[in-house]
Design an enzyme around this catalytic site. Structure first.
Site, PDB file in Angstrom:
ATOM      1  N   CYS A   1      29.587  32.407  25.193  1.00  0.00           N
ATOM      2  CA  CYS A   1      29.614  32.894  26.478  1.00  0.00           C
ATOM      3  C   CYS A   1      28.052  32.939  27.087  1.00  0.00           C
ATOM      4  O   CYS A   1      27.754  31.890  27.647  1.00  0.00           O
ATOM      5  CB  CYS A   1      30.145  34.435  26.330  1.00  0.00           C
ATOM      6  SG  CYS A   1      30.180  35.212  27.957  1.00  0.00           S
ATOM      7  N   ASP A  45      40.793  30.780  30.036  1.00  0.00           N
ATOM      8  CA  ASP A  45      39.773  31.453  30.389  1.00  0.00           C
ATOM      9  C   ASP A  45      39.586  31.743  31.846  1.00  0.00           C
ATOM     10  O   ASP A  45      39.510  30.931  32.768  1.00  0.00           O
ATOM     11  CB  ASP A  45      38.459  30.631  29.940  1.00  0.00           C
ATOM     12  CG  ASP A  45      37.256  31.492  30.077  1.00  0.00           C
ATOM     13  OD1 ASP A  45      37.129  32.548  30.871  1.00  0.00           O
ATOM     14  OD2 ASP A  45      36.301  31.232  29.257  1.00  0.00           O
ATOM     15  N   HIS A  55      39.114  33.413  27.131  1.00  0.00           N
ATOM     16  CA  HIS A  55      37.532  33.357  27.128  1.00  0.00           C
ATOM     17  C   HIS A  55      37.453  34.251  25.642  1.00  0.00           C
ATOM     18  O   HIS A  55      38.110  34.951  25.090  1.00  0.00           O
ATOM     19  CB  HIS A  55      37.046  34.286  28.285  1.00  0.00           C
ATOM     20  CG  HIS A  55      35.588  34.217  28.029  1.00  0.00           C
ATOM     21  ND1 HIS A  55      34.845  33.190  28.595  1.00  0.00           N
ATOM     22  CD2 HIS A  55      34.758  35.190  27.758  1.00  0.00           C
ATOM     23  CE1 HIS A  55      33.384  33.482  28.217  1.00  0.00           C
ATOM     24  NE2 HIS A  55      33.435  34.737  28.098  1.00  0.00           N
TER      25      HIS A  55
END
Length: 276
Positions: free
Chosen positions: A156, A213, A245
């Protein structure tokens, strides 16, 4: 209580234990890697303005270990990131996860991501890249690391940093970026995004992204792919069509076991074929 200066604060800061408050509750199927046969725990990394805490894991015997920088999510170097370092160490790596937000605040004690975002927004890229340089230097000089076998992976927030650090330090042999943001609005503190450095990248990076995502559009993934074609890096991007995600985050409901396991296998193969 007297307010600490920034230098005094980072000198007294430590790596937290357990999971960040903002990620509770933890999934029942969370992966746990023990430290048997390892040297694992908190260390201090000397940096320009003092020391920053980090979590380090390495085999208890031997030396000249290949180095892997493990770059945190927005939640800091909490238990999930620490566990990943132990996974690497069990495979013979020296893995280090430095606390890269610590000057701006201890995000592990905050209870929501909305409290965390303003802190992370204050973190300058120049600070992060400098701290990672210092971490590599410490790994070579103080932790039996082999600087000729240097890899990086991040998740991330750390996925974006993985791309940027590979552009900053060409001594990196390979990197794997997990769902890191590729395109964004430039600011004084974060002036560039991966798409801005892609065409000049020389380090091979494997990008692992989720087709579902909601925060990273497939349009930006394709834009990155196009820019990478003009680089000499031989980087690649894999998109898992059904993955959201944070599909590698086994402590969260976003975890997708099949894609996570495939991504981990690809990471290890990518490091091996590129000399890490």
């Amino acid at each position: 209580m007297k307010e600490l200066t920034r230098r005094e604060f980072i000198a007294t800061a430590t790596v937290g234990t357990g999971f960040a408050l903002a990620v509770q509750p933890i999934s029942a199927g969370v992966i746990t890697t023990d430290a048997k046969g390892l040297v694992a725990g908190a260390v201090k990394i000397p940096v320009k303005d003092g020391e920053i805490p980090a979590y380090r894991a390495a085999p208890a015997t031997g030396d000249n270990f290949p180095i892997v920088l493990v770059i945190q999510e927005i939640f800091g170097v909490h238990e999930h990131i620490q566990d990943i370092t132990r996974r690497f160490a069990q495979l013979g790596y020296l893995a280090i996860a430095p606390e890269l937000f610590i000057r701006q605040g201890d995000v592990s004690k905050l209870s929501s991501i909305d409290q965390i975002r303003p802190i992370v927004a204050k973190v300058p890229d120049t600070q992060v890249l400098s701290d990672l340089d210092a971490t590599v230097d410490w790994a070579k000089k103080s932790a039996k690391g082999n600087g000729a076998k240097l890899g990086i992976t991040g998740f991330c927030w750390g996925g974006r940093i993985t791309w940027l650090y590979a552009a900053h330090n060409p001594q990196v042999k390979a990197g794997v970026a997990w769902y890191g943001r590729l395109v964004g609005d430039a600011t004084e503190l974060q002036p560039k995004y991966p798409v801005d450095i892609a065409s000049k990248l020389t380090v091979p990076i494997l990008g692992l992204y989720g087709g579902k995502d909601t925060g990273i559009s497939l349009d930006t993934v394709e834009q990155m792919r196009e820019r990478l074609q003009s680089s000499s890096s031989k980087s690649e991007i894999i998109v898992y069509p059904n993955a959201p995600h944070a599909f590698f985050a086994d402590y969260r409901s976003s975890y997708h076991e099949k894609e996570a396991q495939d991504g981990w296998k690809r990471l290890l193969a990518w490091f091996k074929q590129n000399g890490v």
